[in-house]
Design an enzyme around this catalytic site. Sequence first.
Site, PDB file in Angstrom:
ATOM      1  N   GLN A  98       1.662  12.163  -3.189  1.00  0.00           N
ATOM      2  CA  GLN A  98       0.741  11.919  -4.186  1.00  0.00           C
ATOM      3  C   GLN A  98       0.540  13.555  -4.889  1.00  0.00           C
ATOM      4  O   GLN A  98      -0.075  13.494  -5.725  1.00  0.00           O
ATOM      5  CB  GLN A  98      -0.745  11.471  -4.036  1.00  0.00           C
ATOM      6  CG  GLN A  98       0.288  10.153  -2.578  1.00  0.00           C
ATOM      7  CD  GLN A  98      -1.091   9.718  -2.221  1.00  0.00           C
ATOM      8  OE1 GLN A  98      -2.297   9.715  -1.079  1.00  0.00           O
ATOM      9  NE2 GLN A  98      -1.688   8.854  -3.632  1.00  0.00           N
ATOM     10  N   HIS A 115       2.314   9.841   5.794  1.00  0.00           N
ATOM     11  CA  HIS A 115       1.662   8.429   5.072  1.00  0.00           C
ATOM     12  C   HIS A 115       2.248   8.121   4.187  1.00  0.00           C
ATOM     13  O   HIS A 115       2.477   8.467   3.445  1.00  0.00           O
ATOM     14  CB  HIS A 115       0.325   9.966   4.516  1.00  0.00           C
ATOM     15  CG  HIS A 115      -0.940   9.216   3.567  1.00  0.00           C
ATOM     16  ND1 HIS A 115      -2.023   9.861   3.722  1.00  0.00           N
ATOM     17  CD2 HIS A 115      -0.765   8.661   2.423  1.00  0.00           C
ATOM     18  CE1 HIS A 115      -3.326   9.308   3.179  1.00  0.00           C
ATOM     19  NE2 HIS A 115      -1.994   8.109   2.600  1.00  0.00           N
ATOM     20  N   ASN A 144      -1.746   6.960   8.803  1.00  0.00           N
ATOM     21  CA  ASN A 144      -1.854   6.566   7.621  1.00  0.00           C
ATOM     22  C   ASN A 144      -2.125   5.388   7.380  1.00  0.00           C
ATOM     23  O   ASN A 144      -1.270   4.756   6.988  1.00  0.00           O
ATOM     24  CB  ASN A 144      -2.138   6.971   6.511  1.00  0.00           C
ATOM     25  CG  ASN A 144      -2.920   6.910   5.358  1.00  0.00           C
ATOM     26  OD1 ASN A 144      -3.986   7.401   5.356  1.00  0.00           O
ATOM     27  ND2 ASN A 144      -2.596   6.028   4.264  1.00  0.00           N
ATOM     28  N   GLU A 145      -3.940   4.379   7.475  1.00  0.00           N
ATOM     29  CA  GLU A 145      -3.531   3.315   7.367  1.00  0.00           C
ATOM     30  C   GLU A 145      -2.329   2.203   7.588  1.00  0.00           C
ATOM     31  O   GLU A 145      -1.771   1.762   6.438  1.00  0.00           O
ATOM     32  CB  GLU A 145      -3.717   2.600   5.711  1.00  0.00           C
ATOM     33  CG  GLU A 145      -4.856   3.299   5.516  1.00  0.00           C
ATOM     34  CD  GLU A 145      -5.350   2.763   3.869  1.00  0.00           C
ATOM     35  OE1 GLU A 145      -4.247   2.843   3.254  1.00  0.00           O
ATOM     36  OE2 GLU A 145      -6.460   3.215   3.627  1.00  0.00           O
TER      37      GLU A 145
HETATM   38  C1  BGC Z   1      -4.519   5.084   0.637  1.00  0.00           C
HETATM   39  C2  BGC Z   1      -4.112   6.572  -0.272  1.00  0.00           C
HETATM   40  C3  BGC Z   1      -4.360   6.289  -1.294  1.00  0.00           C
HETATM   41  C4  BGC Z   1      -5.894   5.679  -1.484  1.00  0.00           C
HETATM   42  C5  BGC Z   1      -6.705   4.971  -2.696  1.00  0.00           C
HETATM   43  C6  BGC Z   1      -5.327   4.089   0.380  1.00  0.00           C
HETATM   44  O1  BGC Z   1      -5.165   3.377   1.028  1.00  0.00           O
HETATM   45  O2  BGC Z   1      -4.705   6.340   2.005  1.00  0.00           O
HETATM   46  O3  BGC Z   1      -3.418   7.317  -0.111  1.00  0.00           O
HETATM   47  O4  BGC Z   1      -4.441   6.579  -2.454  1.00  0.00           O
HETATM   48  O5  BGC Z   1      -6.307   4.324   0.150  1.00  0.00           O
HETATM   49  O6  BGC Z   1      -6.132   3.877  -2.830  1.00  0.00           O
END
Ligand code: BGC
Length: 413
Positions: A18, A112, A156-157
């Site tokens: 990002q 991520h 991440n998520e």
């Molecule tokens: C993610 C980020 C994303 C943010 C805002 C999260 O789901 O880890 O990469 O930019 O939310 O949407």
Amino acid sequence: MTSFPSDFIWGAATAAHQVEGNNINSDLWVLEHCDPTLFEEPSLDACDHYHRFADDIRMLAGLGLNCYRFSIEWARIEPERGHFSRSALDHYHRVLAACHENGVAPMVTFYHFSSPRWFAAMNGWENPAAGDLFVRYCEHTSRHLGDMIAFASTFNEPNLPMLLRWIANADIPFVKVMRMSRQASRAIGASKFGCFFLGDGEKLQRHMISAHHRARAALKSGPGNYPVGVSVSIQDEQAVGPGSRRDKKCAEVYAPWLDAAQGSDFLGVQAYTRARVGKKGDLGPEPGVELTQMGYEYWPDALEACLRSAAARVSVPIYITESGVATADDSRRIDYIQRSLQGVLRCLADGIDVRGYVHWSLMDNFEWIFGYRPKFGLVAIDRATQERTVKPSARYLGEIARTNRIPEPAAIR
Ligand code: BGC
């Protein structure tokens, strides 16, 4: 309780794809350049953070924050399967060194959302061999960088593919997705294109949970000695009406990863909004409520609710590894920060073991398929000149971090 503990962690986060720019060996770069593509625009130079990290980390420290959460890009470390780039490892060594020089604790995410192209060509996380390759990348990376890391998340998520199945009006144009994927596989000369966002949620979940535990063991075996956890996307799930499917949703989307975190050193909570769940699934926001630039409800109470629901299932320490809001009106970001942190204080008062807060995001950046339109940053970026401008919300959060108290916003501006 009116103040945060004196050793509370205060940070801001980014993710490699990002902000770094020109992540050309990644699967997402390929998708961004397909025609048709789901991406509103390609990431290109992003925030040029790959070259400007030293100034950016100095800026973060100057605000008063003591933690920087960022991700290491697998596609840079291992641009071809089995070939590890010494120069990329040295780059992240310099990023970690910049954190330490500025008194900032580095919180590193090993994955991520983005993967190397070659990983997509073997069908990504759906391939049963995926976990072994991820663990090997973690091992290799930690051998070079481990002694400089303060906290690490494997993923991440990782529950996002399961969450996306539920999200209200997830208006996914399937024909476009199919055409984009077909073109992406052709572009990399493969029969499949396995991307995290597009994969089969259940298969991904199985493979990634196993990979998480093995990667954690690899990272814990040294060098360095730091907590390793996983950052989970959580919404404030509210049951609406009789027969709500809320509990089924929570069992599918959160429980497996909360249990995985329970076997780790910490849980990362990432909260942005609420979901109202009826008997058919997500209902979407009620008409007339305030929406963020992401189209979901402005709901600063989400953080407190998510901390409470997570703490009901896990007993490991919790770090808020993301919380924030997409808005062009920075005074709404200040309000969001103030109200969500008041909720964190209430959780602390009730004995919930929250150890830190990391805001998403340090700077306005590439918001995946939505491109650069949504503004999540504490710092604005001029897309033509890459000039950074600190927003009032950054000063507000910095003041909180320095004093461990939540002042009235008017006292800062
Ligand atoms: C993610 C980020 C994303 C943010 C805002 C999260 O789901 O880890 O990469 O930019 O939310 O949407």
